[in-house]
Design a protein around this motif. Structure first.
Motif, short mmCIF file in Angstrom:
data_model
loop_
_atom_site.label_atom_id
_atom_site.label_comp_id
_atom_site.label_asym_id
_atom_site.label_seq_id
_atom_site.Cartn_x
_atom_site.Cartn_y
_atom_site.Cartn_z
N MET A 89 -0.65 -29.54 -15.06
CA MET A 89 0.12 -30.72 -14.33
C MET A 89 1.61 -30.59 -14.16
O MET A 89 1.86 -30.89 -13.15
CB MET A 89 -0.60 -31.82 -15.25
N LEU A 90 2.11 -30.13 -15.18
CA LEU A 90 3.68 -30.27 -15.13
C LEU A 90 4.04 -29.39 -14.02
O LEU A 90 4.96 -29.52 -13.31
CB LEU A 90 4.26 -29.73 -16.41
N THR A 91 3.36 -28.28 -14.02
CA THR A 91 3.67 -27.04 -13.07
C THR A 91 3.59 -27.64 -11.75
O THR A 91 4.58 -27.46 -10.64
CB THR A 91 2.74 -25.88 -13.16
N GLU A 92 2.39 -28.42 -11.54
CA GLU A 92 2.28 -28.89 -10.09
C GLU A 92 3.28 -29.93 -9.75
O GLU A 92 3.65 -29.87 -8.87
CB GLU A 92 0.76 -29.48 -9.92
N ILE A 93 3.63 -30.80 -10.68
CA ILE A 93 4.54 -31.81 -10.43
C ILE A 93 5.88 -31.31 -10.30
O ILE A 93 6.55 -31.69 -9.39
CB ILE A 93 4.64 -32.73 -11.76
N ARG A 94 6.26 -30.22 -10.81
CA ARG A 94 7.51 -29.72 -10.55
C ARG A 94 7.53 -29.16 -9.33
O ARG A 94 8.60 -29.13 -8.54
CB ARG A 94 8.09 -28.60 -11.69
#
Length: 82
Positions: free
Chosen positions: A13-18
């Protein structure tokens, strides 16, 4: 669902948001409006208001608009308080 599954989900999720908030054309957007934050975090206006009220997410109010620092949102997502 195990703790490891949750850690993997958080990482993805963090990767996608970044990727969504990557600087476009060399300029980074440092401040987000409420609607952008709600869309990014997939939360309701009431939930965002609760994050403001309980001090979980800092904000600045200019005129009638409320702005949030991208850095604070990133810290929130990574598990640290802003």
């Amino acid at each position: 669902m195990t703790k490891e599954d949750l850690k993997q989900f958080k990482s993805e999720m963090l990767t996608e948001i970044r990727q969504l908030i990557k600087p476009e054309q060399g300029q980074s957007k440092q401040w987000l409006k409420s609607a952008e934050v709600r869309k990014l975090l997939n939360i309701s206006p009431g939930t965002l208001q609760n994050l403001r009220i309980n001090g979980t997410l800092r904000y600045s109010k200019i005129g009638g608009m409320i702005y949030y620092k991208l850095e604070d949102i990133t810290k929130l997502l990574e598990g640290g308080q802003s």
